[in-house]
Each structure stands twice: as C-alpha cells, then as structure tokens.
Motif scaffolding. Structure first.
Motif, PDB file in Angstrom:
ATOM      1  N   ASP A 120       0.862  -1.185   0.000  1.00  0.00           N
ATOM      2  CA  ASP A 120       0.000   0.000   0.000  1.00  0.00           C
ATOM      3  C   ASP A 120       0.901   1.238   0.000  1.00  0.00           C
ATOM      4  N   ILE A 121       0.907   1.975  -1.119  1.00  0.00           N
ATOM      5  CA  ILE A 121       1.765   3.154  -1.256  1.00  0.00           C
ATOM      6  C   ILE A 121       0.933   4.436  -1.276  1.00  0.00           C
ATOM      7  N   THR A 122      -0.273   4.370  -0.720  1.00  0.00           N
ATOM      8  CA  THR A 122      -1.182   5.515  -0.766  1.00  0.00           C
ATOM      9  C   THR A 122      -0.569   6.752  -0.129  1.00  0.00           C
ATOM     10  N   GLU A 123       0.015   6.600   1.052  1.00  0.00           N
ATOM     11  CA  GLU A 123       0.588   7.756   1.743  1.00  0.00           C
ATOM     12  C   GLU A 123       1.758   8.336   0.967  1.00  0.00           C
ATOM     13  N   ARG A 124       2.570   7.468   0.390  1.00  0.00           N
ATOM     14  CA  ARG A 124       3.704   7.949  -0.404  1.00  0.00           C
ATOM     15  C   ARG A 124       3.233   8.717  -1.632  1.00  0.00           C
ATOM     16  N   LYS A 125       2.202   8.192  -2.305  1.00  0.00           N
ATOM     17  CA  LYS A 125       1.669   8.874  -3.474  1.00  0.00           C
ATOM     18  C   LYS A 125       1.063  10.210  -3.087  1.00  0.00           C
ATOM     19  N   ARG A 126       0.381  10.242  -1.952  1.00  0.00           N
ATOM     20  CA  ARG A 126      -0.211  11.496  -1.494  1.00  0.00           C
ATOM     21  C   ARG A 126       0.878  12.532  -1.207  1.00  0.00           C
ATOM     22  N   ALA A 127       1.957  12.085  -0.573  1.00  0.00           N
ATOM     23  CA  ALA A 127       3.063  13.005  -0.287  1.00  0.00           C
ATOM     24  C   ALA A 127       3.716  13.490  -1.578  1.00  0.00           C
ATOM     25  N   ASP A 128       3.875  12.586  -2.547  1.00  0.00           N
ATOM     26  CA  ASP A 128       4.448  12.981  -3.840  1.00  0.00           C
ATOM     27  C   ASP A 128       3.562  14.011  -4.534  1.00  0.00           C
ATOM     28  N   ASP A 129       2.253  13.777  -4.500  1.00  0.00           N
ATOM     29  CA  ASP A 129       1.320  14.713  -5.134  1.00  0.00           C
ATOM     30  C   ASP A 129       1.376  16.079  -4.457  1.00  0.00           C
ATOM     31  N   GLU A 130       1.487  16.072  -3.127  1.00  0.00           N
ATOM     32  CA  GLU A 130       1.558  17.344  -2.402  1.00  0.00           C
ATOM     33  C   GLU A 130       2.837  18.092  -2.733  1.00  0.00           C
ATOM     34  N   ARG A 131       3.951  17.367  -2.852  1.00  0.00           N
ATOM     35  CA  ARG A 131       5.212  18.010  -3.219  1.00  0.00           C
ATOM     36  C   ARG A 131       5.146  18.590  -4.624  1.00  0.00           C
ATOM     37  N   GLU A 132       4.540  17.836  -5.550  1.00  0.00           N
ATOM     38  CA  GLU A 132       4.407  18.328  -6.922  1.00  0.00           C
ATOM     39  C   GLU A 132       3.513  19.560  -6.978  1.00  0.00           C
ATOM     40  N   ALA A 133       2.419  19.546  -6.211  1.00  0.00           N
ATOM     41  CA  ALA A 133       1.522  20.693  -6.180  1.00  0.00           C
ATOM     42  C   ALA A 133       2.227  21.919  -5.599  1.00  0.00           C
ATOM     43  N   LEU A 134       3.014  21.702  -4.542  1.00  0.00           N
ATOM     44  CA  LEU A 134       3.761  22.807  -3.939  1.00  0.00           C
ATOM     45  C   LEU A 134       4.794  23.353  -4.917  1.00  0.00           C
ATOM     46  N   SER A 135       5.477  22.449  -5.622  1.00  0.00           N
ATOM     47  CA  SER A 135       6.474  22.882  -6.592  1.00  0.00           C
ATOM     48  C   SER A 135       5.833  23.708  -7.705  1.00  0.00           C
ATOM     49  N   ARG A 136       4.678  23.239  -8.195  1.00  0.00           N
ATOM     50  CA  ARG A 136       3.977  24.000  -9.237  1.00  0.00           C
ATOM     51  C   ARG A 136       3.555  25.365  -8.722  1.00  0.00           C
ATOM     52  N   SER A 137       3.064  25.400  -7.476  1.00  0.00           N
ATOM     53  CA  SER A 137       2.626  26.659  -6.888  1.00  0.00           C
ATOM     54  C   SER A 137       3.786  27.640  -6.758  1.00  0.00           C
ATOM     55  N   LEU A 138       4.954  27.123  -6.322  1.00  0.00           N
ATOM     56  CA  LEU A 138       6.120  27.988  -6.196  1.00  0.00           C
ATOM     57  C   LEU A 138       6.577  28.496  -7.552  1.00  0.00           C
ATOM     58  N   GLN A 139       6.549  27.636  -8.557  1.00  0.00           N
ATOM     59  CA  GLN A 139       6.940  28.059  -9.897  1.00  0.00           C
ATOM     60  C   GLN A 139       5.991  29.120 -10.439  1.00  0.00           C
ATOM     61  N   GLU A 140       4.693  28.933 -10.194  1.00  0.00           N
ATOM     62  CA  GLU A 140       3.714  29.913 -10.643  1.00  0.00           C
ATOM     63  C   GLU A 140       3.891  31.244  -9.917  1.00  0.00           C
ATOM     64  N   SER A 141       4.163  31.175  -8.612  1.00  0.00           N
ATOM     65  CA  SER A 141       4.374  32.403  -7.842  1.00  0.00           C
ATOM     66  C   SER A 141       5.623  33.134  -8.325  1.00  0.00           C
ATOM     67  N   LYS A 142       6.684  32.366  -8.631  1.00  0.00           N
ATOM     68  CA  LYS A 142       7.905  32.973  -9.135  1.00  0.00           C
ATOM     69  C   LYS A 142       7.655  33.642 -10.478  1.00  0.00           C
ATOM     70  N   ALA A 143       6.879  32.964 -11.337  1.00  0.00           N
ATOM     71  CA  ALA A 143       6.581  33.540 -12.652  1.00  0.00           C
ATOM     72  C   ALA A 143       5.785  34.831 -12.521  1.00  0.00           C
ATOM     73  N   ARG A 144       4.810  34.847 -11.587  1.00  0.00           N
ATOM     74  CA  ARG A 144       4.016  36.060 -11.382  1.00  0.00           C
ATOM     75  C   ARG A 144       4.883  37.187 -10.827  1.00  0.00           C
ATOM     76  N   LEU A 145       5.814  36.843  -9.915  1.00  0.00           N
ATOM     77  CA  LEU A 145       6.709  37.848  -9.355  1.00  0.00           C
ATOM     78  C   LEU A 145       7.619  38.415 -10.436  1.00  0.00           C
ATOM     79  N   GLU A 146       8.158  37.544 -11.270  1.00  0.00           N
ATOM     80  CA  GLU A 146       9.026  38.014 -12.351  1.00  0.00           C
ATOM     81  C   GLU A 146       8.256  38.923 -13.309  1.00  0.00           C
ATOM     82  N   GLU A 147       7.012  38.574 -13.604  1.00  0.00           N
ATOM     83  CA  GLU A 147       6.199  39.396 -14.502  1.00  0.00           C
ATOM     84  C   GLU A 147       5.918  40.760 -13.882  1.00  0.00           C
TER      85      GLU A 147
END
Length: 207
Positions: free
Chosen positions: A119-146
């Motif tokens: 059962d890798i549910t918790e690991r997948k959930r953590a991976d998804d959360e990290r990916e979502a955070l990474s996307r959010s940071l990238q989007e925030s950086k792009a908005r700041l640069e703009e």
C-alpha cells in the motif's frame, strides 16, 4: 512448533508495519493465496475466498483495462510483474498499490506467481503534495518576475558567507545583462556602481 509460530507472528507484524502483503497465484487453476495484510490492503474480510474476479472488481475502473492486459500477457509468457495501480473500495476510498511478482513453475510444470502487494497511498499522497507545492512555487515565481518586469523593479539576495549575490531576471535587465547571464559577487557588482557612488555605498555595507 512454537518457534515456527513465533516466526509467522514476526512476519505478520513486519507486513503490517510495512503495509505489505504477500500472495500466491496458480495460473492454471486460478487459485489465490493471500496473507492477512493482503486481505486488509485490498479491503476484504479474512473469511472471503479470493478470486481474480474479486480482485478486478476492486481495481479502479480507469486502471482495469491496463491490468487485464497485463494479466493476459503474464498468463501467456510468464513474465515477472512490477506495476502500480489504484483500487477503489466499496466506501469510495481510493488506494494506490505497488505489486511485484516473480513467475515460476510448480512440480507439475504449471505457471505460478509469488509476489508482494504494498500500500503506497501515503507515499503517493506526499508525492502529489510536493508536486503541487512545486507547481505553486513556480507559478508564484513567474508572477513575481512578470510584476518586476512591468514595474522595472528587481530584487537581489546577498549570501554574506559565500559572497554570492543572487539577482532576479529583472535586476539583470536593469544592469544591462541577459537574465542569469553570469554569476554575481560583490566585486562584480562593485564594478557596476558609478565611481562617485561607490565609496558611499560600500562604506554603508561595511558598517
């Protein structure tokens, strides 16, 4: 007998702690043998007689065709298995599992599998959360640069231990460079400051 029973207890506890269960599959007869943890992971009562039909009823509908094709190939060529998929429990809970199985032959030459389901549910959930955070940071950086580009405002960061200075893309543009064109340090930045301003600026920095 007591020693053997103790070993089985240790194995069961190890499976519980690692969220992993073992299984056996005799392809010719369709017989399945599960450990207690496998029953728990797949959401079946211990008294249930496991069958492939029951297993596939639990496979997430979006993964079912892929798993059925994999099963068909396995029964034909006896390849080892290593696959991740989702299961959908009757209460709507979705689990992610990782299945690894090795193919072999019994004494009669019939194909059989021995494997582990984790059962890798918790690991997948953590991976998804990290990916979502990474996307959010990238989007925030792009908005700041703009925003900096529109306002012609840049930012910088100076590491006092290493002397490295980090500039935003707009700071590079303000000083006439291509963004991230070169590494910056205090000597390089000092050379960019007008001589008449250099002493006043860096006397403040030294303080």
């Amino acid at each position: 007998q007591a020693d053997l029973q103790r070993r089985w207890q240790y194995l069961a506890e190890a499976q519980r702690l690692s969220h992993s269960g073992t299984f056996g599959w005799k392809v010719h007869s369709g017989e399945l043998v599960w450990s207690d943890e496998t029953y728990k992971i797949l959401g079946f009562a211990r008294q249930m007689n496991p069958t492939l039909d029951l297993v596939f009823d639990r496979v997430h509908p979006d993964d079912r065709d892929r798993l059925q094709q994999l099963r068909d190939r396995a029964t034909q060529n006896g390849m080892d298995l290593d696959v991740e998929h989702r299961i959908l429990l009757p209460d709507g809970v979705i689990k992610h599992v990782h299945v690894v199985a090795h193919a072999g032959r019994d004494n009669s030459g019939n194909l059989e599998y021995a494997g582990v389901v984790t059962d890798i549910t918790e690991r997948k959930r953590a991976d998804d959360e990290r990916e979502a955070l990474s996307r959010s940071l990238q989007e925030s950086k792009a908005r700041l640069e703009e925003a900096q580009s529109v306002a012609h405002v840049g930012y910088w960061d100076w590491d006092l231990e290493t002397g490295e200075i980090i500039w935003s893309d707009e700071t590079y543009r303000i000083f006439g460079f291509k963004p991230q064109d070169r590494r910056m340090d205090i000597e390089t930045v000092s050379g960019l400051v007008h001589p008449d301003d250099r002493e006043a600026l860096y006397s403040t920095v030294d303080e």
